[in-house]
Design a protein around this motif. Structure first.
Motif, short mmCIF file in Angstrom:
data_model
loop_
_atom_site.label_atom_id
_atom_site.label_comp_id
_atom_site.label_asym_id
_atom_site.label_seq_id
_atom_site.Cartn_x
_atom_site.Cartn_y
_atom_site.Cartn_z
N GLN A 102 -16.39 -34.20 -25.20
CA GLN A 102 -15.44 -34.96 -24.38
C GLN A 102 -15.13 -36.28 -25.07
O GLN A 102 -16.00 -36.88 -25.69
CB GLN A 102 -16.03 -35.23 -22.99
CG GLN A 102 -16.18 -34.01 -22.11
CD GLN A 102 -16.77 -34.37 -20.77
OE1 GLN A 102 -17.92 -34.80 -20.68
NE2 GLN A 102 -16.00 -34.18 -19.70
N GLU A 103 -13.90 -36.71 -24.93
CA GLU A 103 -13.51 -37.98 -25.56
C GLU A 103 -14.26 -39.15 -24.92
O GLU A 103 -14.71 -40.06 -25.60
CB GLU A 103 -12.00 -38.18 -25.43
CG GLU A 103 -11.49 -39.39 -26.19
CD GLU A 103 -9.98 -39.50 -26.16
OE1 GLU A 103 -9.46 -40.58 -26.45
OE2 GLU A 103 -9.32 -38.48 -25.85
N ASP A 119 -22.30 -28.38 -18.50
CA ASP A 119 -23.03 -27.24 -17.94
C ASP A 119 -23.26 -26.26 -19.08
O ASP A 119 -22.33 -25.58 -19.52
CB ASP A 119 -22.17 -26.61 -16.83
CG ASP A 119 -22.90 -25.52 -16.08
OD1 ASP A 119 -24.12 -25.39 -16.23
OD2 ASP A 119 -22.23 -24.77 -15.32
N LEU A 120 -24.48 -26.21 -19.60
CA LEU A 120 -24.79 -25.59 -20.89
C LEU A 120 -24.14 -24.23 -21.12
O LEU A 120 -23.58 -23.98 -22.18
CB LEU A 120 -26.31 -25.45 -21.05
CG LEU A 120 -26.79 -24.90 -22.39
CD1 LEU A 120 -26.37 -25.81 -23.53
CD2 LEU A 120 -28.31 -24.73 -22.38
N GLU A 124 -16.17 -23.32 -19.57
CA GLU A 124 -15.40 -24.38 -20.21
C GLU A 124 -16.22 -25.10 -21.27
O GLU A 124 -15.69 -25.48 -22.33
CB GLU A 124 -14.90 -25.38 -19.16
CG GLU A 124 -13.86 -24.81 -18.21
CD GLU A 124 -12.65 -24.23 -18.96
OE1 GLU A 124 -12.14 -24.91 -19.88
OE2 GLU A 124 -12.23 -23.11 -18.63
N PHE A 125 -17.50 -25.30 -21.00
CA PHE A 125 -18.38 -25.98 -21.95
C PHE A 125 -18.49 -25.17 -23.24
O PHE A 125 -18.38 -25.70 -24.35
CB PHE A 125 -19.75 -26.19 -21.33
CG PHE A 125 -20.68 -27.05 -22.14
CD1 PHE A 125 -20.66 -28.43 -22.03
CD2 PHE A 125 -21.58 -26.47 -23.03
CE1 PHE A 125 -21.51 -29.23 -22.78
CE2 PHE A 125 -22.45 -27.26 -23.78
CZ PHE A 125 -22.41 -28.64 -23.66
N PHE A 136 -22.47 -20.68 -32.61
CA PHE A 136 -23.63 -20.23 -31.83
C PHE A 136 -23.30 -20.17 -30.34
O PHE A 136 -24.07 -19.61 -29.54
CB PHE A 136 -24.86 -21.10 -32.09
CG PHE A 136 -24.76 -22.52 -31.63
CD1 PHE A 136 -25.11 -22.87 -30.33
CD2 PHE A 136 -24.33 -23.53 -32.49
CE1 PHE A 136 -25.04 -24.18 -29.90
CE2 PHE A 136 -24.25 -24.84 -32.07
CZ PHE A 136 -24.60 -25.17 -30.76
N SER A 137 -22.14 -20.74 -29.96
CA SER A 137 -21.70 -20.64 -28.57
C SER A 137 -21.53 -19.18 -28.16
O SER A 137 -21.72 -18.81 -27.00
CB SER A 137 -20.39 -21.39 -28.37
OG SER A 137 -19.37 -20.86 -29.19
N GLU A 138 -21.17 -18.32 -29.15
CA GLU A 138 -21.00 -16.90 -28.86
C GLU A 138 -22.35 -16.25 -28.55
O GLU A 138 -22.43 -15.34 -27.72
CB GLU A 138 -20.32 -16.20 -30.03
CG GLU A 138 -18.89 -16.69 -30.28
CD GLU A 138 -18.25 -16.04 -31.48
OE1 GLU A 138 -18.93 -15.22 -32.14
OE2 GLU A 138 -17.07 -16.33 -31.76
#
Length: 259
Positions: A102-103, A119-120, A124-125, A136-138
């Motif tokens: 986030q900016e 929210d881990l 959206e996170f 690694f988000s995948e």
């Protein structure tokens, strides 16, 4: 009585080494704050809570819970899940600061707060994390079902009825004895109401016998508005601890690779 709890000391030690390395190499002061003061502290607390829960369960050896043991198990169980949720939350804030997802990151509650976004395993996170080329988000997406089930099981922000353990499980014979003891107690209680206190010792004995009925099975109770949910403690604690370790390993090991 045998309970099949998984043993995680090697994974926990390896994770602790990884956390220590990450806490040294990150440059953002807020990232470091959430790893050192947040995640590491919670990791130790939930590790101790889980080990103590297992120790008490084995020591009970099927004997119905009494007095302080009941309170200790409740305290440790709720401490474990509050710190489990908190540790995952600390990882989310760590990633938000580390990759500037986030900016303007605002920790205070109110308009513009970062709480709902941070929210881990929130959709959206993870999208934002992926946009920062953190693939690694995948891997984390595979744990979303478990994560949202955990939030339903125990959400410390909601401050609802705490988790608990079933005091004892009764057989048919136990039920029959409980009815017999209840009928005796009713007679004595009526005498007490009439001012006759000659059966105090007998009343104490009835309460003692009542508390010893049945046998202890490690079953967690989760209260809902319409019903109660029952979870075998070995299965629930093992699954949740394993998933927590896996998620933490994915996040922290990838930080070491990319930093």
């Amino acid at each position: 009585m045998e309970y099949n709890f998984e043993d995680y000391p090697l994974r926990e030690k390896e994770l602790l080494v990884t956390v220590s390395h990450v806490s040294v190499i990150v440059k953002n002061s807020n990232s470091a704050r959430y790893i050192r003061l947040g995640f590491m502290n919670r990791f130790f607390m939930l590790q101790i809570a889980r080990n103590k829960i297992i120790k008490i369960i084995f020591e009970q050896n099927g004997i119905p819970l009494q007095g302080e043991d009941t309170s200790w198990l409740k305290l440790l169980l709720n401490s474990y899940y509050i710190n489990l949720r908190g540790a995952l939350d600390n990882l989310a804030w760590f990633l938000n600061y580390e990759f500037q997802l986030q900016e303007n990151i605002i920790e205070e509650t109110g308009k513009g707060s970062s709480f709902s976004f941070t929210d881990l395993l929130g959709t959206e996170f993870l999208k934002k994390l992926k946009s920062k080329e953190q693939l690694f988000s995948e891997e984390l997406e595979h744990y979303q079902d478990w994560y949202f089930n955990l939030k339903k099981f125990r959400d410390p922000a909601a401050h609802r009825i705490p988790l608990s353990f079933v005091h004892s499980t009764l057989t048919e014979n136990d039920f029959n004895k409980a009815k017999f003891l209840s009928s005796k107690w009713e007679i004595i209680n009526n005498n007490f109401s009439d001012g006759n206190f000659s059966q105090v010792e007998e009343a104490d004995q009835i309460l003692k016998e009542y508390s010893q009925l049945g046998h202890f099975d490690p079953i967690i109770i989760s209260s809902r508005a319409s019903n109660f949910e029952y979870h075998p403690a070995p299965k629930r604690l093992d699954q949740d601890h394993n998933e927590f370790l896996s998620i933490s390993e994915i996040v922290l090991k990838n930080i070491l690779i990319t930093t």
